[in-house]
Design a protein around this motif. Structure first.
Motif, mmCIF file in Angstrom:
data_model
loop_
_atom_site.group_PDB
_atom_site.id
_atom_site.type_symbol
_atom_site.label_atom_id
_atom_site.label_comp_id
_atom_site.label_asym_id
_atom_site.label_seq_id
_atom_site.Cartn_x
_atom_site.Cartn_y
_atom_site.Cartn_z
ATOM 1 N N VAL A 98 0.581 -22.672 7.235
ATOM 2 C CA VAL A 98 -0.079 -23.426 6.165
ATOM 3 C C VAL A 98 -0.096 -22.558 4.908
ATOM 4 O O VAL A 98 -0.718 -21.498 4.890
ATOM 5 N N LYS A 99 0.594 -23.008 3.877
ATOM 6 C CA LYS A 99 0.699 -22.239 2.624
ATOM 7 C C LYS A 99 -0.417 -22.652 1.661
ATOM 8 O O LYS A 99 -0.808 -23.815 1.614
ATOM 9 N N CYS A 100 -0.895 -21.690 0.887
ATOM 10 C CA CYS A 100 -1.925 -21.976 -0.119
ATOM 11 C C CYS A 100 -1.307 -22.594 -1.380
ATOM 12 O O CYS A 100 -1.969 -23.345 -2.081
ATOM 13 N N THR A 101 -0.056 -22.237 -1.670
ATOM 14 C CA THR A 101 0.671 -22.831 -2.798
ATOM 15 C C THR A 101 2.107 -23.080 -2.360
ATOM 16 O O THR A 101 2.570 -22.511 -1.366
ATOM 17 N N ASN A 102 2.790 -23.911 -3.112
ATOM 18 C CA ASN A 102 4.195 -24.195 -2.793
ATOM 19 C C ASN A 102 5.087 -22.979 -2.969
ATOM 20 O O ASN A 102 6.153 -22.890 -2.374
ATOM 21 N N THR A 103 4.675 -22.043 -3.817
ATOM 22 C CA THR A 103 5.495 -20.871 -4.110
ATOM 23 C C THR A 103 5.076 -19.634 -3.313
ATOM 24 O O THR A 103 5.622 -18.561 -3.526
ATOM 25 N N GLU A 104 4.114 -19.790 -2.421
ATOM 26 C CA GLU A 104 3.641 -18.635 -1.646
ATOM 27 C C GLU A 104 4.752 -18.114 -0.736
ATOM 28 O O GLU A 104 5.358 -18.881 0.018
ATOM 29 N N PRO A 105 5.044 -16.812 -0.799
ATOM 30 C CA PRO A 105 6.105 -16.269 0.050
ATOM 31 C C PRO A 105 5.653 -16.206 1.516
ATOM 32 O O PRO A 105 4.463 -16.205 1.811
ATOM 33 N N GLU A 106 6.624 -16.150 2.404
ATOM 34 C CA GLU A 106 6.328 -16.034 3.838
ATOM 35 C C GLU A 106 5.649 -14.693 4.132
ATOM 36 O O GLU A 106 4.634 -14.633 4.802
ATOM 37 N N VAL A 107 6.244 -13.611 3.633
ATOM 38 C CA VAL A 107 5.674 -12.274 3.842
ATOM 39 C C VAL A 107 4.869 -11.906 2.606
ATOM 40 O O VAL A 107 5.415 -11.763 1.509
ATOM 41 N N LEU A 108 3.575 -11.741 2.782
ATOM 42 C CA LEU A 108 2.686 -11.414 1.673
ATOM 43 C C LEU A 108 2.597 -9.913 1.433
ATOM 44 O O LEU A 108 2.334 -9.471 0.317
ATOM 45 N N LEU A 109 2.809 -9.143 2.485
ATOM 46 C CA LEU A 109 2.663 -7.693 2.400
ATOM 47 C C LEU A 109 3.491 -7.059 3.505
ATOM 48 O O LEU A 109 3.506 -7.545 4.640
ATOM 49 N N GLU A 110 4.179 -5.983 3.152
ATOM 50 C CA GLU A 110 4.973 -5.253 4.142
ATOM 51 C C GLU A 110 4.714 -3.772 3.971
ATOM 52 O O GLU A 110 4.715 -3.255 2.847
ATOM 53 N N HIS A 111 4.491 -3.084 5.068
ATOM 54 C CA HIS A 111 4.187 -1.656 5.020
ATOM 55 C C HIS A 111 4.443 -1.076 6.406
ATOM 56 O O HIS A 111 5.198 -1.638 7.180
ATOM 57 N N ASN A 112 3.809 0.029 6.717
ATOM 58 C CA ASN A 112 3.906 0.659 8.026
ATOM 59 C C ASN A 112 2.510 0.762 8.638
ATOM 60 O O ASN A 112 1.517 0.680 7.936
ATOM 61 N N TRP A 113 2.478 0.973 9.934
ATOM 62 C CA TRP A 113 1.215 1.187 10.626
ATOM 63 C C TRP A 113 1.338 2.445 11.464
ATOM 64 O O TRP A 113 2.438 2.910 11.761
ATOM 65 N N SER A 114 0.196 3.006 11.825
ATOM 66 C CA SER A 114 0.205 4.187 12.688
ATOM 67 C C SER A 114 -1.029 4.168 13.578
ATOM 68 O O SER A 114 -2.055 3.582 13.227
ATOM 69 N N TYR A 115 -0.898 4.810 14.716
ATOM 70 C CA TYR A 115 -2.016 4.924 15.650
ATOM 71 C C TYR A 115 -2.146 6.382 16.047
ATOM 72 O O TYR A 115 -1.155 7.031 16.397
ATOM 73 N N THR A 116 -3.381 6.897 15.988
ATOM 74 C CA THR A 116 -3.664 8.264 16.387
ATOM 75 C C THR A 116 -4.508 8.224 17.647
ATOM 76 O O THR A 116 -5.627 7.689 17.631
ATOM 77 N N THR A 117 -3.980 8.782 18.714
ATOM 78 C CA THR A 117 -4.660 8.751 20.005
ATOM 79 C C THR A 117 -5.927 9.596 20.016
ATOM 80 O O THR A 117 -6.918 9.204 20.615
ATOM 81 N N VAL A 118 -5.910 10.718 19.337
ATOM 82 C CA VAL A 118 -7.014 11.670 19.394
ATOM 83 C C VAL A 118 -8.353 11.003 19.073
ATOM 84 O O VAL A 118 -9.326 11.185 19.782
ATOM 85 N N ASN A 119 -8.399 10.224 18.005
ATOM 86 C CA ASN A 119 -9.655 9.586 17.624
ATOM 87 C C ASN A 119 -9.560 8.057 17.635
ATOM 88 O O ASN A 119 -10.372 7.383 17.017
ATOM 89 N N SER A 120 -8.577 7.516 18.334
ATOM 90 C CA SER A 120 -8.373 6.060 18.457
ATOM 91 C C SER A 120 -8.399 5.364 17.104
ATOM 92 O O SER A 120 -9.134 4.413 16.888
ATOM 93 N N THR A 121 -7.586 5.867 16.184
ATOM 94 C CA THR A 121 -7.559 5.331 14.825
ATOM 95 C C THR A 121 -6.256 4.596 14.560
ATOM 96 O O THR A 121 -5.171 5.137 14.764
#
Length: 177
Positions: A98-121
């Motif tokens: 469901v798009k908020c506008t007709n011109t709204e892109p499929e991908v709104l944001l692209e980046h990287n993620w990370s997980y740190t086991t030591v402190n569950s972050t």
């Protein structure tokens, strides 16, 4: 004759015992292996999560849970947080069906993620409408199953030390992905 029959039966019994011993060693014992944290977050290739609810914890007082339906417009409720299990640990925030506008892109944001086991972050770009922007925040993983991820953001660690508040965000996933 009786002795021949006895030795014949003994020989067959020894052959069966030897065959059983040999084949017993060839049987592989299957033991299920639990999913790793990365697989719980991002599946084998990727995993889609949707915002479900939020709790505000301010000086020990809990407000909520407040559901996505109470916070977001219908066009924002189906937005997806997609964690990819690739070498780059790619993250996408998409607009859903469901798009908020007709011109709204499929991908709104692209980046990287990370997980740190030591402190569950878990760190990933988190769009926070309350603060009018996107922030890469360290989220403490409070609960993680195949279908539910509960993250807590401590504002005293992120923004201002005088603030004794946090958000507890619940994301849900459909494991059939």
């Amino acid at each position: 004759m009786y002795l021949d029959s006895f030795f014949h039966r003994l020989r067959i019994a020894v052959l069966w015992a030897a065959a059983g011993f040999l084949f017993h060693g060839c049987v592989e014992k299957w033991e299920p292996k639990p999913l790793t944290v990365t697989q719980l977050i991002a599946g084998k290739e990727q995993k889609k999560w949707k915002f479900s609810s939020i709790e505000v914890i301010d000086e020990g007082t809990v407000e909520g849970p407040i559901s996505a339906g109470e916070i977001y417009l219908p066009c924002e409720r189906d937005n997806e947080y997609i964690f990819k299990n690739n070498e780059e640990k790619t993250f996408e925030f998409t607009s859903g069906s469901v798009k908020c506008t007709n011109t709204e892109p499929e991908v709104l944001l692209e980046h990287n993620w990370s997980y740190t086991t030591v402190n569950s972050t878990l760190e990933f770009p988190l769009p926070l409408a309350l603060f009018g922007g996107v922030y890469i925040l360290p989220c403490n993983v409070k609960k993680l199953t195949e279908t539910e991820m509960v993250l807590e953001i401590y504002f005293s660690k992120v923004f201002v030390e005088e603030i004794d508040a946090s958000y507890r965000i619940t994301l849900r996933s459909d494991t059939s992905q």
